[in-house]
Design an enzyme around this catalytic site. Sequence first.
Site, PDB file in Angstrom:
ATOM      1  N   VAL B  31       0.841  -1.204   0.000  1.00 51.77           N
ATOM      2  CA  VAL B  31       0.000   0.000   0.000  1.00 51.77           C
ATOM      3  C   VAL B  31       0.872   1.248   0.000  1.00 51.77           C
ATOM      4  O   VAL B  31       1.852   1.333   0.734  1.00 51.77           O
ATOM      5  CB  VAL B  31      -0.925  -0.017   1.249  1.00 51.77           C
ATOM      6  CG1 VAL B  31      -1.512   1.359   1.524  1.00 51.77           C
ATOM      7  CG2 VAL B  31      -2.030  -1.040   1.063  1.00 51.77           C
ATOM      8  N   ASP B  32       0.526   2.217  -0.861  1.00 52.48           N
ATOM      9  CA  ASP B  32       1.285   3.465  -0.922  1.00 52.48           C
ATOM     10  C   ASP B  32       0.564   4.620  -0.239  1.00 52.48           C
ATOM     11  O   ASP B  32       1.182   5.596   0.181  1.00 52.48           O
ATOM     12  CB  ASP B  32       1.535   3.865  -2.382  1.00 52.48           C
ATOM     13  CG  ASP B  32       2.312   2.815  -3.133  1.00 52.48           C
ATOM     14  OD1 ASP B  32       1.985   2.550  -4.305  1.00 52.48           O
ATOM     15  OD2 ASP B  32       3.246   2.241  -2.528  1.00 52.48           O
ATOM     16  N   VAL B  33      -0.759   4.534  -0.167  1.00 55.20           N
ATOM     17  CA  VAL B  33      -1.559   5.619   0.404  1.00 55.20           C
ATOM     18  C   VAL B  33      -2.463   5.061   1.490  1.00 55.20           C
ATOM     19  O   VAL B  33      -3.203   4.106   1.257  1.00 55.20           O
ATOM     20  CB  VAL B  33      -2.456   6.284  -0.669  1.00 55.20           C
ATOM     21  CG1 VAL B  33      -3.271   7.426  -0.050  1.00 55.20           C
ATOM     22  CG2 VAL B  33      -1.627   6.788  -1.842  1.00 55.20           C
ATOM     23  N   LYS B  72       1.952   7.933   1.825  1.00 55.19           N
ATOM     24  CA  LYS B  72       1.148   9.152   1.730  1.00 55.19           C
ATOM     25  C   LYS B  72      -0.041   8.974   2.667  1.00 55.19           C
ATOM     26  O   LYS B  72      -0.665   7.919   2.708  1.00 55.19           O
ATOM     27  CB  LYS B  72       0.662   9.351   0.293  1.00 55.19           C
ATOM     28  CG  LYS B  72       1.795   9.660  -0.679  1.00 55.19           C
ATOM     29  CD  LYS B  72       1.250   9.976  -2.044  1.00 55.19           C
ATOM     30  CE  LYS B  72       2.316  10.389  -3.042  1.00 55.19           C
ATOM     31  NZ  LYS B  72       3.488   9.536  -3.116  1.00 55.19           N
ATOM     32  N   ARG B 292      -3.771   0.021  -4.374  1.00 51.97           N
ATOM     33  CA  ARG B 292      -2.585   0.328  -3.573  1.00 51.97           C
ATOM     34  C   ARG B 292      -2.896   1.414  -2.544  1.00 51.97           C
ATOM     35  O   ARG B 292      -2.000   2.131  -2.070  1.00 51.97           O
ATOM     36  CB  ARG B 292      -1.402   0.739  -4.455  1.00 51.97           C
ATOM     37  CG  ARG B 292      -0.854  -0.429  -5.273  1.00 51.97           C
ATOM     38  CD  ARG B 292       0.544  -0.173  -5.826  1.00 51.97           C
ATOM     39  NE  ARG B 292       1.555  -0.053  -4.786  1.00 51.97           N
ATOM     40  CZ  ARG B 292       2.205  -1.060  -4.208  1.00 51.97           C
ATOM     41  NH1 ARG B 292       1.960  -2.300  -4.592  1.00 51.97           N
ATOM     42  NH2 ARG B 292       3.115  -0.830  -3.275  1.00 51.97           N
TER      43      ARG B 292
END
Lengths: 323, 357
Positions: B31-33, B72, B292
């Site tokens: 996961v990016d956010v 983020k 993501r």
Amino acid sequence: MDGEISKLTIEEKLSCQSLTPLTTLNLLDSVDVFLFDCDGVIWKGDALIDGVSDTLDTLRAMDEIFSSSFAAAMYLKANDFPKEKKVCLSVTFFSFSFFSSAGFLVCVYVIGEEGILEELELAGFTGLGVLILKLSPMLINEHFPLQEDGKKTAHLKPNSLFEHDKSVGAVVVGLDQYINFYKLQYGTLCIRENPGCLFIATNRDAVGHLTDLQEWPGAGCMVAAICGSTQKEPIVVGKPSTFLMEFLLQKFNIPTSRMCMVGDRLDTDILFGQNAGCRTLLVLSGVTNLSDLQDSSNHIRPEYYTSTLSDIISLFNNYQSSF
Amino acid sequence: MDGEISKFTIEEKLSCQSLTPQTTVNLLDSVDVFLFDCDGVIWKGDALIDGVSDTLDTLRAMIVFIICVGKKLVFVTNNSTKSRRQYAKKFHSLGISVSEDEIFSSSFAAAMYLKANDFPKEKKVCLSVTFFSFSFFQCRFSSVCFSIKIMLLILAQVYVIGEEGILEELELAGFTGVGGPEDGKKTAHLKPNSLFEHDKSVGAVVVGLDQYINFYKLQYGTLCIRENPGCLFIATNRDAVGHLTDLQEWPGAGCMVAAICGSTQKEPIVVGKPSTFLMEFLLQKFNIPTSRMCMVGDRLDTDILFGQNAGCRTLLVLSGVTNLSDLQDSSNHIRPEYYTSTLSDIISLFNNYQSSF
């Protein structure tokens, strides 16, 4: 009295006809009890609709008024809602507090106006939320809110608990001009946290003629607010629920086929009459006009319709004068 | 980064598992956010939930395996009482540094909805020339002549049943908001032959949580929706209750919105969770696929449903309105991918995993 005239077929009964002298006579002939909605039929706001007084005198209609506030009190009575419960402490406690006995008043929280509270008190229940001021009518002026909880504000502070009476066993919601966040929270807490607490709605009308010139939000607005915060559906005691009808049947011991409901709203008055098996007459002096009735989206068809209540008498006189 | 680990089957994804050290690492890896609900996840009323500050710092600065990828963070809240600017202030007062553009409140969503649908800010209408020349030489119509010369300005206004957050966001977006807390002091006088007036130029009614709700506002909003042609009925959200204070829940926007539904018999356009309107904004902002992104929230019917509707990963925390028995109740059909007690578990479980090496 020819019983045959009143035996209309089901199709004719649902045929949504404008009242004529002949059909008026037929109706008067076959009905023993007339049930009238008030707002939009008898009065509009505080102004009496023309000709009503004479019409009622002439009909010698029932001299009783059954409001949805009354219905709420009768519902609680019919379901054995407690008025007062005395609970004795167990002997081990008793020896410490020798003369104490606990009395639990099971209260009803009211989000509504004085009418509800008055009916509850008349029926022997204990109401909270609305104060009855026993003043002479001359002293009650329109700027003085006759409301306790209508004046309260909810203070949102950290570490401060909004308290509510755990002995509230029912919340009754009706039209409330003094609705506010305090009452919404109080009612919501009672319904969500007091085990078995009833949620009763006097009715669910969206709007109504509180003044003669225009419509205002009805009980349906306040009831929906509590549905929104509790995610529960209420027990509705007013039209179109047939609870009130069961009451009337007991009182008059007359079959509903010999009763006629006269109202200005299709979704409450006329539906109520039809659900109960009564004859139905729509008057166009209130919230419904002819185009509403004839609109393709409308599926509720009264047996008859006419402009205003006094037509009953003028049409009857018309019939009589034709002889 | 092994992409295989994150390819769970649909069954496993919907399996409602309690977070473990292994699954936490996996989540952080894929996961990016992170999208966070605020009430019940970050704070309760005005009290910060334990361990949240460190958790957010750590997530921003996260180093995962050999790749330095800070996460983020986005804060998505249905509480419309504050604007994004006011929320940033609240975060700051709790010792957390968050910028306005990381916050997506339902008050902001309402203003963005109007913008996206070209709601008028100001309309100028010029009268036709024939009127002008006719009245020019008619001296006795001189006062009328004057008013005809002026161009008619039609302000398409927005009536607000809600608090300052909505008014502020409307203003920032260039709209004219009326109503709000000021109307909380007004009373509706029911008198014979007296008409309750309302502004015919109101083109939208926005309803959110309103502590100052009263009969005046209910009538005003109802009249606008029923009588102004094409008037929009927008709801910031429909949450039944919320933790306005740390100790207990209070009626939410769902209460006020339902009141207006009750009197108008119309359904609103909902801009907050679980509607995916805000998600479209986020997609534009980050240009990262929703698979993501991970939605972290305390409510099944808003936060988790929102995440699922948008195709995100979902994590339920039990520090807010939902407890374990609510989640496991047979009447509940919303199953997050994961659940855990509180937000700070993410970091303690991650540390747990690391220390096992």
